[in-house]
Structure formats: structure tokens, C-alpha cells
Design a protein around this motif. Sequence first.
Motif, short mmCIF file in Angstrom:
data_model
loop_
_atom_site.label_atom_id
_atom_site.label_comp_id
_atom_site.label_asym_id
_atom_site.label_seq_id
_atom_site.Cartn_x
_atom_site.Cartn_y
_atom_site.Cartn_z
N GLY A 176 0.60 -1.18 0.05
CA GLY A 176 -0.04 -0.14 -0.11
C GLY A 176 0.77 1.44 0.16
O GLY A 176 1.76 1.53 -0.80
N SER A 177 0.49 2.28 1.09
CA SER A 177 0.85 3.61 0.94
C SER A 177 2.53 3.76 1.09
O SER A 177 3.26 4.49 0.89
CB SER A 177 0.11 4.34 2.10
N GLY A 178 2.82 2.74 2.00
CA GLY A 178 4.43 2.75 2.06
C GLY A 178 5.12 3.93 3.05
O GLY A 178 6.01 4.15 2.63
N SER A 179 4.24 4.26 3.77
CA SER A 179 5.01 5.26 4.98
C SER A 179 6.05 4.88 5.78
O SER A 179 6.87 5.38 6.11
CB SER A 179 3.76 5.99 5.63
N ASN A 180 5.77 3.59 6.08
CA ASN A 180 6.83 2.88 6.71
C ASN A 180 8.15 2.45 5.79
O ASN A 180 9.31 2.85 6.26
CB ASN A 180 6.67 1.51 7.53
N LEU A 181 8.05 2.23 4.54
CA LEU A 181 9.10 2.21 3.45
C LEU A 181 9.88 3.45 3.57
O LEU A 181 11.03 3.61 3.58
CB LEU A 181 8.52 1.57 2.22
N ALA A 188 6.17 -4.36 5.61
CA ALA A 188 5.67 -2.98 5.95
C ALA A 188 4.56 -2.61 5.33
O ALA A 188 4.35 -2.18 4.24
CB ALA A 188 7.00 -1.92 5.47
N GLY A 189 3.41 -3.13 6.14
CA GLY A 189 2.15 -3.12 5.47
C GLY A 189 1.87 -3.90 4.45
O GLY A 189 1.08 -3.86 3.44
N ILE A 196 6.22 -4.96 11.10
CA ILE A 196 5.72 -4.07 12.07
C ILE A 196 4.13 -3.92 12.34
O ILE A 196 3.55 -4.50 11.12
CB ILE A 196 6.15 -2.63 11.75
N HIS A 197 3.82 -4.18 13.57
CA HIS A 197 2.18 -4.21 13.72
C HIS A 197 1.70 -3.15 14.59
O HIS A 197 2.48 -2.78 15.67
CB HIS A 197 2.12 -5.54 14.40
N PRO A 198 0.69 -2.44 14.21
CA PRO A 198 0.24 -1.19 15.01
C PRO A 198 -0.52 -1.54 16.32
O PRO A 198 -1.63 -0.74 16.49
CB PRO A 198 -0.72 -0.45 13.77
N LEU A 228 1.23 5.53 14.02
CA LEU A 228 2.05 5.50 12.84
C LEU A 228 3.10 6.50 12.98
O LEU A 228 4.30 6.06 12.57
CB LEU A 228 1.20 5.94 11.47
N GLU A 271 5.63 4.33 14.68
CA GLU A 271 6.04 3.47 13.79
C GLU A 271 7.33 3.76 12.92
O GLU A 271 8.30 3.16 12.78
CB GLU A 271 5.01 2.78 12.85
#
Length: 221
Positions: free
Chosen positions: A13-18, A90-91, A111-113, A174, A177
Motif C-alpha cells: 500500500g501507501s508505504g509510509s513505513n517504507l 511494511a504493510g 511491524i504491527h500497529p 503511525l 512506527e
Amino acid sequence: MTDTPKIAVLISGSGSNLQSLIDNCASGYIPGRIALVISNKPDVFGLERAEKAGIPTRVIKHRDFDSREAFDQAMGDVLEETEVDLVCLAGFMRILTAGFVDRFQGRLINIHPALLPSFPGLDVQQAALDAGVRFSGCTVHFVDEGVDTGPIIAQAAVPILPDDDAKTLAGRILRQEHRTYPLAVRLFVQGRLSIEGRRVHVAEAQSDDSAAMINPPEAPG
Ligand code: GRF
């Protein structure tokens, strides 16, 4: 591990953790490089983030395969061709087979929220609100055969506030995260993590015996 450890990031998806991993590799906080980003979905924003950073991407659509095993086999082959030292979920919204988990045992993290082992699975922000807990947060953990059950590397806790809904809580989690995942990846590529049973030992970790958060924050000082 090779001189500059190679990291793969799996997204859906969005990849903000990426993005936080890209930024922290670029700054040198993570002494490694992202060698590959794999998405099981085309046209997700995370792929644009990778391309903008000059990172090779692959789309491997789970729908193109007859079984989970065949999908995981193809993904595992690509990861091995790239000789990655660490695989970061990551998602990534697919449950991995035992065969894949076994193949990348000890070098596969997620990673888990939520603060595991509470609230594994999906819709965990709402589950935390419904349970009335005063804190939630995020967890980075090694992946084992279960869903969100592997040995825990790092966690960040955030307070749950009276007016929270799942969206505001998810946003607060997030933000943490984006700090906690780079920390865990840094510790891994520095070779500072070792697993003993369910516990992860962090070499040369600092500890603060008086650290605590209390919520609601009206306790005597
Ligand atoms: C994050 O909340 C992560 O913990 C969960 O999926 C979400 C992915 O967000 N596993 P992003 O794609 O990194 O923005």
C-alpha cells in the motif's frame, strides 16, 4: 552479512513505513541499503516512493499464482537472487506460508500497529479502543509461523486519549512506527540482536529503570 547489508521491503500500500526506512538509510542512521521493494499490488504509492529513491521494484501479484505456496516460492526466489540480508514487511497484507517463514527465519521482521501480544490481526486500533486500554502502540517483531506472534524486537507506546477514534489513534501510532521500525532495522543490521526462546536480546542496550508513562496523567509526582 555483506559489507553493506541489503534490505528488502515488502509492501501492499501507501508505504509510509517504507519511506521512513528509505530516509533513515539515506541519513546513515540505518547502516544498510534497500536493495529491493516488492509489492503484491500494482499501482500502490509505496512503489512510487521506491522509484523516486532509485530503488529497484518488483510487482509480484498473488492473484497470478494458484496457491499461497507458489506465490511465496516465487517471492522467495526473487529475494534470494538479490541476496538480501533482511526482509522487512511494511504493510504487506498477505499471510506468509510456513515454508517462506522457514526460508527466511531470523531475517524476516514485521511491524504491527498494537502492543503485541495484545491485539494481533486486523482492525487493531478499534479493538484497542473497544477494550478500553489506556495505551496502545506499535511492535516490531521477528516473524514466525503464527500471525503477529514472533519474538519482539522493539515497541513504542502511545496514550489513548478520550476523544480518540480508530483514525486518530492509528495516526498517533503511525508516527511512532516511523521511529520504531528504523530503530529495529538499525539494531538488526548492526548485528546487535539475538533470539533466545521468545526473547530478543539487544547488545549494548541502554536501560532506564525509572521510565514510565501513566495515563490519565494525573498521578502524584
Ligand atoms: C502500518 O500501520 C503497519 O503497522 C501495518 O500496516 C500499516 C502500513 O502502513 N502493518 P504504511 O503502508 O507503511 O503507510
